[in-house]
Structure formats: structure tokens, C-alpha cells
Design a protein around this motif. Structure first.
Motif, PDB file in Angstrom:
ATOM      1  N   CYS A 173      -1.727   2.667  -4.848  1.00  0.00           N
ATOM      2  CA  CYS A 173      -1.421   3.346  -5.064  1.00  0.00           C
ATOM      3  C   CYS A 173      -2.388   4.334  -5.642  1.00  0.00           C
ATOM      4  O   CYS A 173      -2.346   4.799  -6.599  1.00  0.00           O
ATOM      5  CB  CYS A 173      -0.459   3.463  -6.039  1.00  0.00           C
ATOM      6  N   ILE A 200      -5.042   2.400  -8.910  1.00  0.00           N
ATOM      7  CA  ILE A 200      -4.906   3.837  -8.911  1.00  0.00           C
ATOM      8  C   ILE A 200      -5.927   3.596  -8.249  1.00  0.00           C
ATOM      9  O   ILE A 200      -7.271   3.037  -8.541  1.00  0.00           O
ATOM     10  CB  ILE A 200      -4.318   3.636 -10.191  1.00  0.00           C
ATOM     11  N   ASP A 202       4.550   5.728   3.496  1.00  0.00           N
ATOM     12  CA  ASP A 202       3.613   7.243   2.752  1.00  0.00           C
ATOM     13  C   ASP A 202       5.529   7.713   3.654  1.00  0.00           C
ATOM     14  O   ASP A 202       5.747   7.897   4.367  1.00  0.00           O
ATOM     15  CB  ASP A 202       2.981   7.782   4.711  1.00  0.00           C
ATOM     16  N   LEU A 231       8.070   8.592  -2.312  1.00  0.00           N
ATOM     17  CA  LEU A 231       7.774   7.615  -4.447  1.00  0.00           C
ATOM     18  C   LEU A 231       8.435   8.456  -4.491  1.00  0.00           C
ATOM     19  O   LEU A 231       9.538   7.729  -6.040  1.00  0.00           O
ATOM     20  CB  LEU A 231       6.621   7.833  -4.480  1.00  0.00           C
ATOM     21  N   SER A 246       0.906  -0.992   0.306  1.00  0.00           N
ATOM     22  CA  SER A 246      -0.465   0.134   0.349  1.00  0.00           C
ATOM     23  C   SER A 246       0.556   1.043   0.053  1.00  0.00           C
ATOM     24  O   SER A 246       1.457   1.896   1.268  1.00  0.00           O
ATOM     25  CB  SER A 246      -1.035   0.256   1.308  1.00  0.00           C
ATOM     26  N   ALA A 247       1.167   1.845  -1.047  1.00  0.00           N
ATOM     27  CA  ALA A 247       1.603   3.050  -1.090  1.00  0.00           C
ATOM     28  C   ALA A 247       1.275   4.505  -1.026  1.00  0.00           C
ATOM     29  O   ALA A 247      -0.058   4.551  -1.868  1.00  0.00           O
ATOM     30  CB  ALA A 247       2.881   3.141  -2.895  1.00  0.00           C
ATOM     31  N   GLY A 248       2.200   5.345  -0.278  1.00  0.00           N
ATOM     32  CA  GLY A 248       0.725   6.428  -0.034  1.00  0.00           C
ATOM     33  C   GLY A 248      -0.620   6.165   1.050  1.00  0.00           C
ATOM     34  O   GLY A 248      -1.403   6.446   0.266  1.00  0.00           O
ATOM     35  N   CYS A 249       0.145   5.117   1.819  1.00  0.00           N
ATOM     36  CA  CYS A 249      -1.015   5.029   2.688  1.00  0.00           C
ATOM     37  C   CYS A 249      -1.335   5.459   3.739  1.00  0.00           C
ATOM     38  O   CYS A 249      -2.891   4.964   4.210  1.00  0.00           O
ATOM     39  CB  CYS A 249      -0.713   3.641   3.920  1.00  0.00           C
ATOM     40  N   VAL A 307      -3.019   9.489  -5.219  1.00  0.00           N
ATOM     41  CA  VAL A 307      -1.237   9.553  -4.804  1.00  0.00           C
ATOM     42  C   VAL A 307      -1.189  10.127  -6.207  1.00  0.00           C
ATOM     43  O   VAL A 307      -0.716  11.288  -6.174  1.00  0.00           O
ATOM     44  CB  VAL A 307      -0.697   8.461  -4.279  1.00  0.00           C
ATOM     45  N   TYR A 361       6.773   1.590 -10.377  1.00  0.00           N
ATOM     46  CA  TYR A 361       5.620   0.059 -10.257  1.00  0.00           C
ATOM     47  C   TYR A 361       6.027  -0.916 -11.443  1.00  0.00           C
ATOM     48  O   TYR A 361       5.831  -2.344 -10.286  1.00  0.00           O
ATOM     49  CB  TYR A 361       4.868   0.903 -10.695  1.00  0.00           C
TER      50      TYR A 361
END
Length: 272
Positions: free
Chosen positions: A216, A247, A143, A199, A107-110, A219, A235
């Protein structure tokens, strides 16, 4: 409180250069989200505040600034169709392909953790209490803001964040604390590993193994097309072949996805 041109430009350029976030059309947002904070902190205006942020070598003050400018309201089971796809398509595929039972989801940018914890709930329900013990399903959640990561680790959320979550899941995975707040139970907490990550960094080299699923969502709305292109490439490189990138439903990689093939609304797959 209004921000002068010179202060807007230097703040815009610094954040774009260091974090990839494009604030070119966000002048009103900057003024709206920072004015009261600047006053409460005792600064005379944006110039003094920005000088103070840039002079702070610890990074704490720029971290606070980024949290205020980029954190949006979120909630559990946001964009529910993505979790349905995870249940119906991604999990059946990967559990039939993975031999070492190490399912890797990021979970990127959670933000404050709702996405990561929702994913853990989906995994718990899909695998069941017996089978999930046979797998490593820990979700990595990152994050740039240590402030929201601390909130996520604490795991206490207000009532309004549960509107879209099945009531049975709220009872199963949360304990009520206070009048209108709920705290995650240990079974949920241990399913997520939190960490700080920018990121804009070359994050692919930071991971020992590639991911089967990356979220992601909501974001890249802050990024311009060249930044999105570069991030989509990273990614791609961070995914296993056949891996899925989710996304936000309001976002698109149209024209920039490269070897990421769209398979459903706001869902892309590494094809090679």
C-alpha cells in the motif's frame, strides 16, 4: 479557475467522509487538476460541476473526480529496495512456511497496475518457470477508480514508465505496440486479478483468507493520522502473522503502527 470557500468545504468534507482522503491543504491541487476539465465539460465553474457530481447516482462521476485528484505518476520497479526485500527476505520466509503453496499478495491502491505487474515479474524470476507452476501466486490488485483499473487491465504503457525496469525484463514480458508504447504479455496479465475496493470499507471481512504480503505504497499520503491509524489496524487484521506491509518510502506509520513492527525502511511486519 478558483474554487469558492463553500464549494471547497463541501467537496473536502464529502471526500473525507466517504473516502478518507484529506484535501484540507490541497486547494491548489484541486484547482490545478480540475479547472481545465470543468471548462472542457461545459460547466460554468466549480459549483455547477460539484452539483453535477453529487447528483450522479451511478457513482461514475465521483469516480472520475477521485481519479483526477489522487492518481500520481508511477512506473515499473518503483522503490526498488522493496522488491529486493521481497526477493531476499519475504519470499524465502513464506515459501518455507506455506504448506498449501498458496502465496497471497495484495497491491492495494494499485493505480494503473505497474506495482502489481512488477510484483508478478519478481515472482516469475524468483520461482522460475517450472516451480511457479506448482504455486498459486496470483496477485490481487485493487483501486477505488474503475478508470485506472481499466487502464491496468489493458496493460499498455509508455516508454518512460520502463526507465527503472531491467531491459531484459521489458523484452521478456512486454510487446512493443506503436512507436513508444508496450503491452504486457499474457504470462504477466494472467498473474494479476484486478478489482474495485474502497480502502475505507471494512475490507477484512471481504477476504476469505489473510495475506502474506500487502503493498500500500504512496496511498496514505492523502490520509490524516486517525484515518492512517484505522487503516493500519485493518491491514494488521488482513495479514497473516509474520506477514509484511510495504508503504511508500516517503510515508511512515511512526506512532500509529500498533502491532505492526518496522523491520526496514517503509516495511512493517505483523508480529502477533
Amino acid at each position: 479557475m478558483k474554487i469558492a470557500d463553500k464549494d471547497f468545504f463541501r467537496l473536502r468534507d464529502y471526500i473525507k467522509s466517504n473516502f478518507g482522503v484529506n484535501l484540507e491543504k490541497k486547494r491548489t491541487l484541486i484547482e490545478g487538476r480540475l479547472s481545465n476539465f470543468i471548462i472542457s465539460e461545459g460547466f460554468n465553474g466549480f459549483e455547477d460541476y460539484i452539483d453535477d457530481v453529487f447528483a450522479d447516482k451511478s457513482g461514475a462521476k465521483i469516480n472520475t473526480l477521485m481519479t483526477k485528484l489522487t492518481t500520481n505518476y508511477t512506473y515499473f520497479m518503483r522503490e526498488e529496495t522493496h522488491y529486493k526485500f521481497l526477493e531476499d527476505v519475504a519470499l524465502p520466509y513464506w515459501t518455507s512456511e506455506i504448506r498449501d503453496r498458496d502465496l497471497r499478495i495484495w497491491s492495494a491502491g494499485c493505480a494503473s497496475g505497474e506495482e502489481a505487474y512488477t510484483t508478478v515479474m519478481v515472482l516469475q524470476e524468483w520461482f522460475g518457470p517450472t516451480k511457479i507452476r506448482e504455486w498459486d501466486t496470483t496477485v490481487l490488485a485493487t483501486d477505488i477508480s474503475t478508470r485506472v483499473l481499466d487502464m491496468a487491465r489493458t496493460g499498455v504503457y509508455p516508454e518512460e514508465h520502463f526507465e527503472h525496469l531491467p531491459k531484459a525484463w521489458k523484452l521478456k514480458y512486454f510487446d512493443k505496440v506503436g512507436e513508444e508504447s508496450y503491452k504486457i504479455k499474457p504470462v504477466l496479465a494472467k498473474g494479476v486479478s484486478f478489482g474495485q475496493l474502497n480502502l475505507m470499507s471494512n475490507f477484512v471481512t471481504k477476504f476469505k483468507r489473510k495475506f502474506h504480503v500487502i503493498f500500500c505504497r504512496n496511498v496514505m499520503i492523502y490520509f490524516d493520522s486517525p484515518t492512517k491509524q484505522a487503516l493500519a489496524k485493518r491491514y494488521h487484521d488482513a495479514l497473516e502473522v509474520g506477514g509484511y506491509l510495504f508503504i511508500g518510502l516517503s510515508e511512515t506509520l511512526s506512532g500509529i503502527q500498533g502491532d505492526l513492527q518496522q523491520v526496514s525502511p517503509a516495511i512493517y511486519r505483523r508480529v502477533r
